[in-house]
Design an enzyme around this catalytic site. Structure first.
Site, PDB file in Angstrom:
ATOM      1  CB  SER A  66       8.686  -0.885  -3.968  1.00 37.65           C
ATOM      2  OG  SER A  66       9.337  -0.234  -5.030  1.00 37.65           O
ATOM      3  CB  ILE A  67       3.792  -0.707  -0.631  1.00 38.53           C
ATOM      4  CG1 ILE A  67       4.894   0.046   0.115  1.00 38.53           C
ATOM      5  CG2 ILE A  67       2.868  -1.435   0.349  1.00 38.53           C
ATOM      6  CD1 ILE A  67       5.853  -0.839   0.858  1.00 38.53           C
ATOM      7  CG  LEU A  68      -0.111  -0.377  -3.637  1.00 37.50           C
ATOM      8  CD1 LEU A  68      -0.981   0.542  -4.477  1.00 37.50           C
ATOM      9  CD2 LEU A  68      -0.927  -0.986  -2.494  1.00 37.50           C
ATOM     10  CG  HIS A  69       5.898  -4.287  -6.291  1.00 36.14           C
ATOM     11  ND1 HIS A  69       7.094  -4.275  -6.989  1.00 36.14           N
ATOM     12  CD2 HIS A  69       6.243  -4.280  -4.971  1.00 36.14           C
ATOM     13  CE1 HIS A  69       8.098  -4.270  -6.123  1.00 36.14           C
ATOM     14  NE2 HIS A  69       7.606  -4.266  -4.906  1.00 36.14           N
ATOM     15  CD  GLU A  70       6.348  -6.107  -0.408  1.00 37.08           C
ATOM     16  OE1 GLU A  70       5.659  -6.557   0.535  1.00 37.08           O
ATOM     17  OE2 GLU A  70       7.438  -5.554  -0.249  1.00 37.08           O
ATOM     18  CG  ASP A 108      14.616   0.498  -6.701  1.00 34.98           C
ATOM     19  OD1 ASP A 108      14.779   0.780  -7.899  1.00 34.98           O
ATOM     20  OD2 ASP A 108      13.496   0.489  -6.154  1.00 34.98           O
ATOM     21  CB  THR A 109      14.372   3.894  -2.447  1.00 34.23           C
ATOM     22  OG1 THR A 109      13.558   2.719  -2.373  1.00 34.23           O
ATOM     23  CG2 THR A 109      13.528   5.102  -2.067  1.00 34.23           C
ATOM     24  CG  MET A 117      13.791  -3.284  -1.185  1.00 34.63           C
ATOM     25  SD  MET A 117      12.995  -3.210  -2.810  1.00 34.63           S
ATOM     26  CE  MET A 117      11.824  -1.888  -2.542  1.00 34.63           C
ATOM     27  CG  ASP A 135      -2.243  -4.407   9.745  1.00 36.24           C
ATOM     28  OD1 ASP A 135      -2.085  -4.262   8.521  1.00 36.24           O
ATOM     29  OD2 ASP A 135      -2.739  -5.424  10.247  1.00 36.24           O
TER      30      ASP A 135
END
EC number: 2.1.1.117
Length: 339
Positions: free
Chosen positions: A243-247, A164-165, A161, A228
């Site tokens: 690349s958080i919401l796509h999880e 990629d970032t 990751m 959280d």
């Protein structure tokens, strides 16, 4: 026996190519593990088969097998072979197979092709007839539990990751300066990873005070806070997520975005770095973006989204508008404005 037409031959060849599609990924992985690009690069001059075989870290090398691997790599246009001298050299894409520089893609190659991370692909069709979690079916537990119990795989994933970032961050800070120059004094990076993107933003825009949340390591300039994101998000002029919401599925993403909306002041915004799928199959990243969508479906139950999907999601979370900017990277930038 029916004569095979030219069209039939072409179509059969196309299917054969797809049947052996996995070979390209695994030969690429093999090239990285054998350090073929490193050896050619360090030698400076092109090398014969025997020269290359003698210099590879793994010894002794079976030259016949190396020749056949190189033949495939040349066909992939990752390496060149001079027809006269029969010597090998790096083709332009092979520079991304070199370790130790900021645009090396080696960590991503090793992460994506890892045997455990590819195992869920064998269960791709299982989820069509129920709520099968492909990762859990392949490895006996969900991805988040698996990562906690296998720290070496978690590290491999995080290194991939971060790789990629780094590629994305270079495009972000060079192509999207205006995103960070319209009244942003504070920025909170939220998510899972090593904080690579936020560190790049902090370096490129030193006047912005950056904080990293839920990340394992930080630079001395930044501060870290555990949080959280389903319950609350740190207050800042801008919230940054890559690349958080796509999880997550749509309902979960809406929850996260609502928390973000509550945390930003008037004039603030949420900056989302994620894949935007388009229907232009000629774009260099199109196939990779579609593959990423399947990977998220298999690994986390998440998804990649089209431009229209993003607009609907952001609207459902109560934002007034959004702006999507495409970069010379796998991901795009989505800015969500609450007012």
């Amino acid at each position: 026996m029916e004569v095979v037409s030219k069209i039939d031959q072409e179509n059969q060849a196309k299917i054969w190519k797809q049947i052996f599609g996995f070979a390209e990924s695994l030969v690429l992985k093999c090239a990285v593990q054998l350090e073929i690009a490193e050896t050619l690069h360090n030698n400076v001059k092109p090398m014969s088969l025997s020269e290359l075989a003698s210099k590879l870290p793994a010894q002794p090398v079976n030259e016949d097998r190396l020749y056949r691997i190189l033949h495939f790599l040349v066909h992939m246009k990752l390496f060149n072979k001079d027809a006269t001298t029969q010597k090998y050299s790096l083709a332009p894409p092979a520079k991304y197979l070199l370790k130790g520089w900021e645009k090396s893609m080696v960590p991503s190659i090793l992460s994506v092709t890892d045997k455990d991370f590819t195992a869920p692909w064998n269960h791709l069709g299982d989820g069509l007839t129920g709520n099968c979690n492909a990762f859990e079916k392949a490895l006996g537990k969900g991805i988040r539990v698996y990562m906690r119990e296998n720290p070496e795989k978690d590290q491999l994933f995080n290194e991939g990751m971060a790789c990629d970032t780094r590629l994305f961050a270079s495009a972000l800070v060079n192509e999207c300066k205006s995103i960070f120059s319209d009244g942003i004094n504070t920025l909170a990076g939220v998510g899972r990873g090593t904080g690579t993107a936020v560190k790049a933003i902090s370096k490129a825009f030193p006047d912005i005070k950056c904080t990293i949340h839920d990340l394992p390591e930080i630079t001395s300039k930044n501060s870290k806070i555990s949080r959280d994101v389903f319950k609350s998000v740190p207050s800042a002029d801008a919230i940054f997520m890559k690349s958080i919401l796509h999880e997550w599925n749509d309902e979960e993403c809406i929850q996260i975005l609502k928390r973000c909306k509550e945390a930003i002041p008037k004039g603030g915004k949420v900056i989302i770095a994620d894949v935007v799928i388009d229907m232009d199959s000629t774009h260099p990243y199109s196939k990779s973006r579609l593959a990423m969508d399947l990977a998220m479906m298999l690994h986390t139950g998440g998804k990649e989204r089209t431009e229209e999907d993003w607009k609907k999601l952001i609207d459902a979370a109560g934002f007034a508008s959004c702006k999507i900017t495409k970069l010379s990277a796998l991901q795009s930038v989505i800015e969500a404005y609450p007012h």
